[in-house]
Enzyme design. Structure first.
Site, short mmCIF file in Angstrom:
data_model
loop_
_atom_site.label_atom_id
_atom_site.label_comp_id
_atom_site.label_asym_id
_atom_site.label_seq_id
_atom_site.Cartn_x
_atom_site.Cartn_y
_atom_site.Cartn_z
N HIS A 1 0.81 -1.22 0.00
CA HIS A 1 0.00 0.00 0.00
C HIS A 1 0.85 1.27 0.00
O HIS A 1 0.32 2.36 -0.23
CB HIS A 1 -0.99 -0.01 1.18
N GLY B 1 3.64 6.59 8.17
CA GLY B 1 4.99 6.72 7.63
C GLY B 1 5.88 5.57 8.03
O GLY B 1 6.91 5.30 7.39
N ASN B 2 5.51 4.84 9.11
CA ASN B 2 6.25 3.65 9.51
C ASN B 2 5.89 2.43 8.66
O ASN B 2 6.56 1.39 8.75
CB ASN B 2 5.99 3.30 10.98
N SER B 3 4.85 2.53 7.84
CA SER B 3 4.42 1.39 7.05
C SER B 3 5.55 0.86 6.18
O SER B 3 6.22 1.63 5.48
CB SER B 3 3.25 1.78 6.14
N ASP C 1 0.11 -7.66 1.55
CA ASP C 1 0.55 -6.26 1.62
C ASP C 1 2.07 -6.14 1.57
O ASP C 1 2.66 -5.35 2.30
CB ASP C 1 0.00 -5.57 2.87
N GLY D 1 -11.41 -24.37 -4.92
CA GLY D 1 -12.79 -24.10 -5.27
C GLY D 1 -13.81 -24.51 -4.23
O GLY D 1 -15.01 -24.56 -4.54
N VAL D 2 -13.39 -24.82 -3.02
CA VAL D 2 -14.33 -25.24 -1.98
C VAL D 2 -14.60 -24.06 -1.04
O VAL D 2 -13.72 -23.32 -0.68
CB VAL D 2 -13.74 -26.41 -1.18
N GLN D 3 -15.88 -23.92 -0.69
CA GLN D 3 -16.23 -22.88 0.27
C GLN D 3 -17.37 -23.37 1.15
O GLN D 3 -18.06 -24.33 0.80
CB GLN D 3 -16.62 -21.58 -0.42
#
Length: 284
Positions: A122, A224-226, A152, A282-284
């Site tokens: 991000h 800003g630490n990201s 991320d 494909g399993v849910q």
């Protein structure tokens, strides 16, 4: 009761009290001896973090990004109740053909002396221009090698004239709640900043994705630490800053880091292919 009998009774009471005192002292001694190994095994706080900071900070970088945003996109952010009003139409008339430069800042760290840097997705997502500032003040343009939105994580690269200081990965599976940690980065654009704290919790699920398994930290972490690293006391990276909980926008002592083992598992694919390929049943 005669005086000799009273004296004998007092003597027996005094002896009984002395025996009770000796028994209590013995129990306290046993408890102290039993607890001693825990104190011996405890990880003591360092007298100073300065030696650790000198060792790791040269590999921590500041990242500045520039993104071009059309004012049409800005107009879309107007509240719905203003879009078809005279105020909304005037805004589009005056600014509809403009393009604005939006600036952002983040952190990262060098994992390879050739200039390979890890940060958050991000931080660099949608960036038109990325500039990396090293601890020595030198700045270099960077390009993205690859990203993984689900964790991320982003990998970027700069072309420096020589080998750069780099840091090593630690084993985040060995991290325990209560361990000391050091965070480094670029909070509010104030590069080269460090803060210290402990691991507050493990396995936090923030609902941000299917791979949530964050370390919770109490070290002061701010915007800003990201993308900045979290170090253990051996100077190894055991996490990457990614989020904070803050009603005010500043640190309230609740921050979250991606465990190093999660990051390491995606770095190879991100560097080699630009993204991560995962299995799907494909399993849910």
């Amino acid at each position: 009761m005669s005086r000799p009998a009273r004296c004998a009774r007092l003597a027996r009471r005094s002896l009984r009290d002395q025996c009770r005192t000796v028994a209590v002292a013995a129990l306290l001694l046993v408890a102290a001896c039993t607890a001693a190994p825990y104190h011996a095994d405890a990880r003591a706080a360092p007298d100073s973090f300065a030696p650790l900071v000198k060792h790791v900070l040269p590999a921590v970088v500041n990242i500045a990004v520039t993104e071009t945003v059309s004012s049409n996109d800005m107009a879309a952010e107007l509240p719905p109740e203003l879009r078809d009003t005279p105020l909304g139409r005037e805004f589009r008339r005056r600014f509809g053909n403009r393009h604005e430069q939006m600036m952002g800042a983040g952190s990262g760290f060098v994992i390879d002396p050739s200039g390979v840097i890890v940060t958050n997705n991000h931080v660099v997502d949608h960036a038109d221009k990325i500039v990396v500032s090293l601890a020595n003040g030198h700045q270099y343009p960077a390009h993205v090698l690859g990203t993984d939105e689900l964790t991320d994580i982003a990998v970027i690269k700069i072309d420096a004239p020589g080998p750069l200081p780099s840091v090593a990965w630690g084993d985040s599976r060995q991290v325990e709640v209560g361990d000391w940690i050091l965070a480094a980065g670029n909070p509010f654009g104030l590069g080269g900043s460090v803060t210290a704290g402990i691991v507050s919790a493990e396995g936090r699920d923030l609902g941000s994705g299917p791979f949530d398994n964050f370390l919770q930290l109490d070290a002061p972490i701010n915007p800003g630490n990201s993308g900045g690293p979290i170090f253990n006391m051996d100077g190894q990276v055991i996490g990457v800053n990614t989020a904070i909980y803050s009603p005010s926008g500043g640190s309230v002592g609740i921050a979250f880091a991606i465990p190093a083992d999660t990051v390491k598992s995606v770095i190879g694919q991100v560097k080699g292919h630009g993204s991560v390929t995962r299995g799907w049943n494909g399993v849910q």
